[in-house]
Design an enzyme around this catalytic site. Structure first.
Site, PDB file in Angstrom:
ATOM      1  N   GLN A 166      16.894 -11.007 -45.347  1.00 25.44           N
ATOM      2  CA  GLN A 166      17.300  -9.962 -44.401  1.00 25.44           C
ATOM      3  C   GLN A 166      18.589 -10.376 -43.706  1.00 25.44           C
ATOM      4  O   GLN A 166      18.707 -11.491 -43.196  1.00 25.44           O
ATOM      5  CB  GLN A 166      16.198  -9.715 -43.365  1.00 25.44           C
ATOM      6  CG  GLN A 166      16.538  -8.593 -42.392  1.00 25.44           C
ATOM      7  CD  GLN A 166      15.363  -8.187 -41.514  1.00 25.44           C
ATOM      8  OE1 GLN A 166      14.219  -8.535 -41.787  1.00 25.44           O
ATOM      9  NE2 GLN A 166      15.637  -7.424 -40.477  1.00 25.44           N
ATOM     10  N   ASP A 167      19.567  -9.453 -43.703  1.00 19.03           N
ATOM     11  CA  ASP A 167      20.844  -9.676 -43.001  1.00 19.03           C
ATOM     12  C   ASP A 167      21.664 -10.813 -43.606  1.00 19.03           C
ATOM     13  O   ASP A 167      22.210 -11.663 -42.884  1.00 19.03           O
ATOM     14  CB  ASP A 167      20.613  -9.944 -41.515  1.00 19.03           C
ATOM     15  CG  ASP A 167      20.122  -8.714 -40.769  1.00 19.03           C
ATOM     16  OD1 ASP A 167      19.945  -7.664 -41.409  1.00 19.03           O
ATOM     17  OD2 ASP A 167      19.899  -8.814 -39.555  1.00 19.03           O
TER      18      ASP A 167
ATOM     19  N   ARG B 207      21.049   2.478 -44.649  1.00 18.08           N
ATOM     20  CA  ARG B 207      20.481   3.278 -43.569  1.00 18.08           C
ATOM     21  C   ARG B 207      21.351   3.112 -42.334  1.00 18.08           C
ATOM     22  O   ARG B 207      22.063   2.101 -42.191  1.00 18.08           O
ATOM     23  CB  ARG B 207      19.040   2.856 -43.281  1.00 18.08           C
ATOM     24  CG  ARG B 207      18.861   1.405 -42.855  1.00 18.08           C
ATOM     25  CD  ARG B 207      17.414   1.122 -42.488  1.00 18.08           C
ATOM     26  NE  ARG B 207      17.202  -0.270 -42.112  1.00 18.08           N
ATOM     27  CZ  ARG B 207      16.116  -0.709 -41.477  1.00 18.08           C
ATOM     28  NH1 ARG B 207      15.143   0.142 -41.152  1.00 18.08           N
ATOM     29  NH2 ARG B 207      15.985  -1.985 -41.167  1.00 18.08           N
TER      30      ARG B 207
ATOM     31  N   THR C 167      20.245 -12.871 -34.120  1.00 18.30           N
ATOM     32  CA  THR C 167      20.856 -12.559 -35.412  1.00 18.30           C
ATOM     33  C   THR C 167      22.274 -13.117 -35.469  1.00 18.30           C
ATOM     34  O   THR C 167      22.678 -13.748 -36.449  1.00 18.30           O
ATOM     35  CB  THR C 167      20.890 -11.038 -35.630  1.00 18.30           C
ATOM     36  OG1 THR C 167      19.563 -10.516 -35.541  1.00 18.30           O
ATOM     37  CG2 THR C 167      21.481 -10.692 -36.986  1.00 18.30           C
TER      38      THR C 167
ATOM     39  N   GLN D 240      15.565 -11.540 -39.529  1.00 19.97           N
ATOM     40  CA  GLN D 240      17.021 -11.701 -39.577  1.00 19.97           C
ATOM     41  C   GLN D 240      17.418 -13.170 -39.700  1.00 19.97           C
ATOM     42  O   GLN D 240      17.037 -13.998 -38.862  1.00 19.97           O
ATOM     43  CB  GLN D 240      17.663 -11.105 -38.324  1.00 19.97           C
ATOM     44  CG  GLN D 240      17.458  -9.609 -38.170  1.00 19.97           C
ATOM     45  CD  GLN D 240      16.252  -9.252 -37.322  1.00 19.97           C
ATOM     46  OE1 GLN D 240      15.291 -10.012 -37.239  1.00 19.97           O
ATOM     47  NE2 GLN D 240      16.296  -8.084 -36.683  1.00 19.97           N
TER      48      GLN D 240
ATOM     49  N   ASP E 250      18.771  -4.608 -45.121  1.00 17.83           N
ATOM     50  CA  ASP E 250      20.077  -4.518 -44.439  1.00 17.83           C
ATOM     51  C   ASP E 250      20.985  -5.695 -44.797  1.00 17.83           C
ATOM     52  O   ASP E 250      21.638  -6.280 -43.927  1.00 17.83           O
ATOM     53  CB  ASP E 250      19.883  -4.484 -42.915  1.00 17.83           C
ATOM     54  CG  ASP E 250      18.903  -3.411 -42.465  1.00 17.83           C
ATOM     55  OD1 ASP E 250      18.761  -2.396 -43.155  1.00 17.83           O
ATOM     56  OD2 ASP E 250      18.276  -3.597 -41.401  1.00 17.83           O
TER      57      ASP E 250
ATOM     58  N   TRP F  77      22.373   2.034 -38.971  1.00 17.31           N
ATOM     59  CA  TRP F  77      22.036   1.128 -37.874  1.00 17.31           C
ATOM     60  C   TRP F  77      22.494   1.712 -36.538  1.00 17.31           C
ATOM     61  O   TRP F  77      21.800   1.613 -35.529  1.00 17.31           O
ATOM     62  CB  TRP F  77      22.681  -0.233 -38.138  1.00 17.31           C
ATOM     63  CG  TRP F  77      22.391  -1.282 -37.115  1.00 17.31           C
ATOM     64  CD1 TRP F  77      21.286  -1.371 -36.322  1.00 17.31           C
ATOM     65  CD2 TRP F  77      23.203  -2.412 -36.783  1.00 17.31           C
ATOM     66  NE1 TRP F  77      21.367  -2.483 -35.514  1.00 17.31           N
ATOM     67  CE2 TRP F  77      22.532  -3.142 -35.784  1.00 17.31           C
ATOM     68  CE3 TRP F  77      24.437  -2.887 -37.249  1.00 17.31           C
ATOM     69  CZ2 TRP F  77      23.054  -4.315 -35.232  1.00 17.31           C
ATOM     70  CZ3 TRP F  77      24.946  -4.066 -36.715  1.00 17.31           C
ATOM     71  CH2 TRP F  77      24.259  -4.764 -35.718  1.00 17.31           C
TER      72      TRP F  77
END
Length: 587
Positions: free
Chosen positions: A403-404, A493, A351, A381, A425, A495
């Site tokens: 994502q990310d 949320r 990531t 990610q 996220d 992490w």
């Protein structure tokens, strides 16, 4: 001693002496000298013993005092036993007379432990023959993060040597020191996170875990003591009216930080920004790629170095390393100047390493440009922009991925008038960051996925980190809007265990589920996180059906909300004016 005195007394008694031969006189003289020397030696020994006992007593008292200070200092930490055993270990303990001394000792011991971890990672890279592509990348990520940590610890010690003096206010010292050690903690987590994608990765993680966790706990202890020292000093100064007005409170938005050069002030005051170099894909500039321009930029620059990036699509991964400071990316427009790539975890990246653009050198600025990762939702990610640059700012910048999307990794950051779009996220990390007046849009995710606007990664309650979204608009892109009934979207949320996110004074559309927030895994972090909402509007802003977790709070106090504004949360009064970007320090 009695025998010696008796012998001397007999020798001095002339009435009892008859006649002494020359030979006897010589023998008598030798005996007399020997006796005198023996007396001197005995007296010397006695005096030495007394002196040694005195010094030993003084050392014992000093040692006891040092141990008492250590015990008291360590009592405020999360790992007090580790704190005391490490600092009081043979070879580590020295005379300490204050909490400041203990913190410096702690930082120096931590530095040694970090250096040990660095060589352990290097050894692992050389000794393991069957490392996967991602494991090799992850180990290099570790080296980068460990190197960052060493710099941060050295900077903290240097700051501590100056603390406190009039160059900075107490609050600035506190914020700088807490930022440095908060970032150091984050770096250890980042190293280990690189080995969490599959079972093979976890074997390498296990080899490194003990050393990384040890350093993280040492950093945690130093951070707790720093917070204790600075909080007390600020409170005492306030009571005594010594620091009647803290520096951040008297800085006006038009003032400039002391470190900003005259040339930079002129540059930022002008309506147009004059570039140092121009990047143009068609060859009409100084360089054809952004990476070439960054590589040619001066190192450790104290003045702004502007790289103008002409309209075009630049297909490359760009790193702005820590040695490249005061770099500014100036695009021709967020829809016309695009840096894009597609690194992702599914294809073997970490990531951390997947970022299209990674900005680490401090005081990085970007304006009128798009950072993009086109890997897509099925590649998991895939970061468009990663930021670890302290005192960095972004204006009219688009961050587009799935994502990310935006990795706000560490340190103090500010986003104004930006667009961030993604799925799972899509704003995550452990920086102290404020996104102000931004458009934050959820996109259509992969089948079976839920959208999470944020996933904040604070691991320690003393870290000064968190994600703040202020005066912004949270909604959906057109592709999600058309099918919003099929995918749920949440504000965030947790992490990590002490995840902290605040949404305030923002318009929240009905794309957000009434519960507002989602768990990470079961009850993990639900009691230790802090999620706050303040004065939001819109169809998705209602809090009556929000989660009932211990860590969730509807903020009603303007005073409490003020602590999450740029002026307080990222010490914006001391540096945001230097960016030349618009901003608001308060509510």
């Amino acid at each position: 001693m009695t025998r010696i005195k008796d012998f001397l007394a007999k020798m001095s008694d002339s009435g009892k002496q008859i006649s002494i031969s020359k030979k006897n006189k010589k023998q008598l003289f030798i005996a007399l000298v020997a006796a005198i020397l023996l007396v001197g030696a005995v007296i010397g020994i006695v005096t030495g013993v007394k002196s040694q006992n005195k010094n030993s007593g003084e050392d014992s008292e000093a040692s006891a005092a040092s141990h008492a200070i250590l015990k008291r200092s360590c009592s405020s930490t999360l790992y007090p036993d580790l704190c005391f055993s490490t600092l009081a270990a043979p070879g580590a303990i020295k005379k300490v007379s204050s909490l400041k001394d203990v913190i410096e000792l702690s930082l120096n011991i931590t530095t040694t432990a970090v250096e040990h971890n660095f060589f352990a990672v290097k050894k692992l890279l050389k000794s393991r023959k069957k490392l996967t592509k991602r494991e090799k990348v992850a180990l290099h990520d570790c080296l980068e993060n460990i190197d960052e940590t060493l710099d941060e610890l050295h900077a903290a010690v240097a700051d501590l040597h100056q603390y406190p003096n009039k160059n900075k206010s107490l609050t600035q010292y506190a914020d700088d020191l807490k930022t440095l050690i908060s970032s150091a903690i984050t770096n250890q987590e980042t190293c280990l996170d690189g080995f969490s994608h599959d079972e093979a990765d976890k074997k390498v993680r296990k080899v490194l875990e003990k050393g990384q966790v040890h350093v993280e706990q040492l950093c945690s202890n130093a951070l707790a003591m720093i917070r204790n020292m600075t909080d007390n000093d600020i409170a005492n100064a306030s009571k005594m009216n010594v620091n009647r007005k803290l520096k951040e409170e008297v800085v006006e938005e038009k003032e400039w930080p002391e470190w900003l050069s005259v040339a930079d002030r002129r540059l930022l005051q002008s309506s147009t920004v004059t570039p140092n170099v121009v990047v143009a894909a068609d060859g009409s500039g100084n360089y054809k790629t952004v990476s070439e321009a960054v590589a040619a930029a001066p190192e450790k620059s104290s003045t702004r170095y502007v790289i103008r990036i002409k309209a075009g699509v630049y297909r490359e991964n760009v790193d702005v390393p820590k040695k490249k400071t005061n770099i500014m990316f100036l695009g021709d427009g967020r829809t016309t100047t695009i840096i894009t790539a597609s690194r992702n975890v599914v294809d073997g990246s970490t990531t951390f390493n997947s970022a299209t653009v990674a900005a680490v050198g401090e005081k990085f600025l970007a304006r009128d440009i798009t950072f993009q990762n086109t890997a897509g939702p099925s590649k998991h990610q895939a970061v468009a922009l990663r930021v670890g640059s302290d005192l960095s700012a972004f204006y009219r910048v688009d961050v587009l991925a799935y994502q990310d999307s935006l990795y706000v990794h560490s340190n103090r950051q500010f986003f104004e008038g930006c667009l961030v779009a993604g799925t799972v996220d899509f704003i995550f990390g452990n920086a102290a960051v404020v996104l102000q007046n931004c458009d934050i849009h959820a996109r259509k995710p992969d089948s079976g996925q839920k959208n999470m606007v944020t996933a904040q990664g604070r691991t320690d309650p003393n870290q000064n980190t968190g994600i703040v979204i202020q005066k912004s608009r949270i909604g959906a892109t057109s592709d999600l809007q058309a099918v919003k009934g099929s995918f749920k979207t949440f504000l965030g949320r947790p992490w990590k265990e002490y995840s902290r996110t605040v949404i305030m004074q923002s318009a929240i559309s009905d794309i957000i589920d009434p519960a507002g927030w989602h768990e990470w895994s079961g009850t993990f972090a639900l009691d230790t996180l802090f999620y706050g909402e303040y004065a939001n509007t819109g169809a998705g802003a209602g809090t009556s059906n929000r989660v009932t977790w211990k860590g969730f709070k509807v903020i009603t106090s303007a005073t409490e909300a003020q602590t999450f504004t740029p002026g307080s949360f990222i010490a914006g009064g001391s540096w945001l004016s230097s960016t030349g970007f618009p901003f608001s320090l308060g509510l």
